[in-house]
Structures are given as C-alpha cells and as structure tokens.
Design a protein around this motif. Structure first.
Motif, mmCIF file in Angstrom:
data_model
loop_
_atom_site.group_PDB
_atom_site.id
_atom_site.type_symbol
_atom_site.label_atom_id
_atom_site.label_comp_id
_atom_site.label_asym_id
_atom_site.label_seq_id
_atom_site.Cartn_x
_atom_site.Cartn_y
_atom_site.Cartn_z
ATOM 1 N N ARG A 46 47.229 -99.153 50.875
ATOM 2 C CA ARG A 46 46.605 -100.227 51.060
ATOM 3 C C ARG A 46 46.117 -100.397 49.796
ATOM 4 O O ARG A 46 45.307 -101.588 49.127
ATOM 5 C CB ARG A 46 45.854 -100.337 52.013
ATOM 6 N N ASP A 47 45.724 -99.219 48.924
ATOM 7 C CA ASP A 47 45.066 -99.503 47.733
ATOM 8 C C ASP A 47 45.891 -100.259 46.632
ATOM 9 O O ASP A 47 45.468 -100.716 45.704
ATOM 10 C CB ASP A 47 44.971 -98.098 47.015
ATOM 11 N N TYR A 48 47.299 -100.414 46.781
ATOM 12 C CA TYR A 48 47.965 -101.402 46.232
ATOM 13 C C TYR A 48 47.768 -102.811 46.414
ATOM 14 O O TYR A 48 48.184 -103.771 45.581
ATOM 15 C CB TYR A 48 49.593 -100.956 46.410
ATOM 16 N N ASP A 49 47.205 -103.309 47.507
ATOM 17 C CA ASP A 49 47.012 -104.438 48.016
ATOM 18 C C ASP A 49 46.173 -105.162 46.825
ATOM 19 O O ASP A 49 44.991 -104.584 46.423
ATOM 20 C CB ASP A 49 46.320 -104.589 49.349
ATOM 21 N N GLY A 50 46.571 -106.241 46.330
ATOM 22 C CA GLY A 50 45.982 -106.905 45.276
ATOM 23 C C GLY A 50 46.520 -106.437 43.733
ATOM 24 O O GLY A 50 46.208 -107.197 42.963
ATOM 25 N N ASN A 51 47.015 -105.433 43.944
ATOM 26 C CA ASN A 51 47.911 -104.940 42.473
ATOM 27 C C ASN A 51 48.971 -104.348 42.513
ATOM 28 O O ASN A 51 49.032 -103.020 42.445
ATOM 29 C CB ASN A 51 46.715 -104.001 41.994
ATOM 30 N N TRP A 52 50.004 -104.928 43.107
ATOM 31 C CA TRP A 52 51.073 -104.411 43.369
ATOM 32 C C TRP A 52 52.110 -103.840 42.012
ATOM 33 O O TRP A 52 52.131 -104.629 41.332
ATOM 34 C CB TRP A 52 52.132 -105.170 44.254
ATOM 35 N N GLU A 54 55.174 -103.707 39.925
ATOM 36 C CA GLU A 54 56.223 -104.612 39.635
ATOM 37 C C GLU A 54 57.506 -104.393 40.395
ATOM 38 O O GLU A 54 58.112 -105.257 40.895
ATOM 39 C CB GLU A 54 56.677 -104.510 38.123
ATOM 40 N N VAL A 55 57.869 -102.918 40.525
ATOM 41 C CA VAL A 55 59.001 -102.787 41.564
ATOM 42 C C VAL A 55 58.716 -103.379 43.045
ATOM 43 O O VAL A 55 59.659 -103.732 43.555
ATOM 44 C CB VAL A 55 59.385 -101.346 41.455
ATOM 45 N N ALA A 56 57.814 -103.214 43.567
ATOM 46 C CA ALA A 56 57.448 -103.441 44.916
ATOM 47 C C ALA A 56 57.324 -105.054 45.030
ATOM 48 O O ALA A 56 57.940 -105.835 46.121
ATOM 49 C CB ALA A 56 56.018 -103.006 45.302
ATOM 50 N N THR A 57 56.793 -105.896 44.075
ATOM 51 C CA THR A 57 56.858 -107.268 43.982
ATOM 52 C C THR A 57 58.535 -107.806 43.716
ATOM 53 O O THR A 57 58.805 -108.749 44.506
ATOM 54 C CB THR A 57 55.992 -107.813 42.573
ATOM 55 N N ALA A 58 59.187 -107.117 42.859
ATOM 56 C CA ALA A 58 60.683 -107.398 42.934
ATOM 57 C C ALA A 58 61.331 -107.309 44.374
ATOM 58 O O ALA A 58 62.300 -108.111 44.523
ATOM 59 C CB ALA A 58 61.289 -106.573 41.637
ATOM 60 N N PHE A 59 61.046 -106.094 44.803
ATOM 61 C CA PHE A 59 61.596 -105.863 45.938
ATOM 62 C C PHE A 59 61.352 -106.647 47.165
ATOM 63 O O PHE A 59 62.008 -107.414 47.951
ATOM 64 C CB PHE A 59 61.043 -104.461 46.651
ATOM 65 N N LYS A 60 59.950 -107.065 47.158
ATOM 66 C CA LYS A 60 59.614 -108.094 48.226
ATOM 67 C C LYS A 60 60.348 -109.307 47.888
ATOM 68 O O LYS A 60 60.720 -110.188 49.084
ATOM 69 C CB LYS A 60 58.158 -108.212 48.265
ATOM 70 N N ARG A 93 53.852 -106.287 53.689
ATOM 71 C CA ARG A 93 52.660 -106.359 53.357
ATOM 72 C C ARG A 93 52.641 -107.704 52.192
ATOM 73 O O ARG A 93 53.663 -107.752 51.624
ATOM 74 C CB ARG A 93 52.142 -105.163 52.546
ATOM 75 N N PRO A 94 51.555 -108.270 51.825
ATOM 76 C CA PRO A 94 50.173 -107.987 52.514
ATOM 77 C C PRO A 94 50.266 -108.502 53.932
ATOM 78 O O PRO A 94 51.198 -109.309 54.396
ATOM 79 C CB PRO A 94 49.203 -108.823 51.742
ATOM 80 N N TRP A 95 49.185 -107.945 54.803
ATOM 81 C CA TRP A 95 49.390 -108.315 56.293
ATOM 82 C C TRP A 95 49.410 -109.669 56.610
ATOM 83 O O TRP A 95 48.884 -110.699 55.791
ATOM 84 C CB TRP A 95 48.201 -107.733 56.945
ATOM 85 N N GLY A 96 50.460 -110.118 57.245
ATOM 86 C CA GLY A 96 50.636 -111.602 57.636
ATOM 87 C C GLY A 96 51.651 -112.305 56.656
ATOM 88 O O GLY A 96 51.956 -113.457 56.866
ATOM 89 N N THR A 97 52.398 -111.319 56.025
ATOM 90 C CA THR A 97 53.476 -112.052 55.289
ATOM 91 C C THR A 97 54.695 -111.340 55.253
ATOM 92 O O THR A 97 55.256 -110.779 54.318
ATOM 93 C CB THR A 97 53.116 -112.114 53.671
ATOM 94 N N ALA A 98 54.853 -110.554 56.440
ATOM 95 C CA ALA A 98 56.324 -109.847 56.761
ATOM 96 C C ALA A 98 57.499 -110.545 56.308
ATOM 97 O O ALA A 98 57.797 -111.799 56.755
ATOM 98 C CB ALA A 98 56.326 -109.325 58.106
ATOM 99 N N SER A 99 58.142 -110.015 55.266
ATOM 100 C CA SER A 99 59.297 -110.834 54.837
ATOM 101 C C SER A 99 60.666 -110.681 55.827
ATOM 102 O O SER A 99 61.368 -111.363 55.774
ATOM 103 C CB SER A 99 59.694 -110.055 53.572
#
Length: 178
Positions: A46-52, A54-60, A93-99
């Motif tokens: 959860r330390d990534y929450d708010g500051n993802w 790029e690889v995670a943003t592209a994945f999501k 993640r983030p909570w409430g936005t399950a892809s």
C-alpha cells in the motif's frame, strides 16, 4: 474485441507461455490479444497507493481496456503462482476500483502433472468471485504431455480442437457479457 492475457510463469521455457501462444493462434479471427506483462510488476504494497510505478499504471489500464481477460497459471504447491497473486492484487487497487469487477475472465493452465493446474484454478476462483468477475464456466486443466504443449506454442493435433473450442467459447462468452 480485445482480450488481455497474463501468464503466471516467469520461466524462459514456460509451458504456460506456450499454452498462451497456442490459444492466441487458435482464436477466432478479429480478436486482438494483449499480453499483460505481469513479470515486471513490483510486489504490491500500500505504500505505492497514490504514487504508482508506470508499469503498474500501464498494467491496470490494459486490464481496464480489455473486453475480457484470460489468466494462465501454473500450479505451485497446489496454489496459483505468486506472479498471478501479485497481478490480481495490483488489478484490485486502489480499493474500490477492481479492474476485474464485472470483467469476463477465463482460467487455464498446463502442467506435466496428471492433475495439471486444476487445484490452482479452483483456488483462484475465490478472489475472482470476491471481485465480481464474470467467470467463464469452462475449465482448461491441461496435461502438457497428453496435449503436446511446448514452450514455443506447439500443440498436438488431437488437442487443437479442444483449445480452439475453449478460446472460441470464451470469445462468445465475452460477446454475450457486453
């Protein structure tokens, strides 16, 4: 139609990567496949929450843009792989936005074991049900030796019809879910 797929093995000689190649090659025409690079995702915390990263943003984003997702997992100690667990975590993640919420999802896997990946896929249905994924009801627990799956995407002639029906049926399932 766009189908994203993830392979839960990082091995350079992965039979599951070979299964993914076989499914893509046997799919109906007109389907675009997107390989989700789950091996590059850092372990979620959860330390990534708010500051993802790029690889995670592209994945999501790739999961969000897909009409359906195929998860191809090996079986590690009677469980789906840590790579798949991490990817599912990032997708939620983030909570409430399950892809994967409301998303059609198919499960498949191959193993040299006679029980293939059935137990891993059964475990994986739990979190996917929690997220409200639309689970494709057909199963693909594939014994690599019987099916002739190779890391290069080879498949025995006698298994081609089964795999084509599996991926074609999933494409129909996705269309019916729209």
């Amino acid at each position: 139609m766009k189908i994203a797929y993830m392979v839960g093995s990082l091995s350079s000689t992965s039979l599951n990567r070979g299964l993914a190649k076989a499914l893509v090659s046997l799919a109906p025409e007109g389907v675009e496949f997107v390989d989700l690079d789950v091996g590059s995702l850092p372990l979620y915390n959860r330390d990534y929450d708010g500051n993802w990263p790029e690889v995670a943003t592209a994945f999501k984003k790739a999961v969000d843009e897909a009409d359906g997702v195929v998860i191809i997992t090996p079986e590690h100690n009677r469980m789906y792989s840590a790579v798949v667990a991490n990817a599912v975590e990032w997708s939620s993640r983030p909570w409430g936005t399950a892809s994967l919420e409301g998303k059609p999802v198919a499960l498949a896997g191959v193993s040299p074991s006679p029980v293939a990946t059935g137990i891993a896929q059964t475990h994986l249905r739990g979190p996917l049900t929690f997220f409200g994924s639309k689970l494709y009801p057909h199963e693909a627990y594939i014994n690599a030796q019987q099916a002739g799956i190779t890391p290069e995407g080879g498949v025995a002639e006698g298994s081609r019809d089964f795999l084509a029906q599996f991926i074609g049926g999933f494409v129909d399932f996705v269309k019916a879910s729209e």
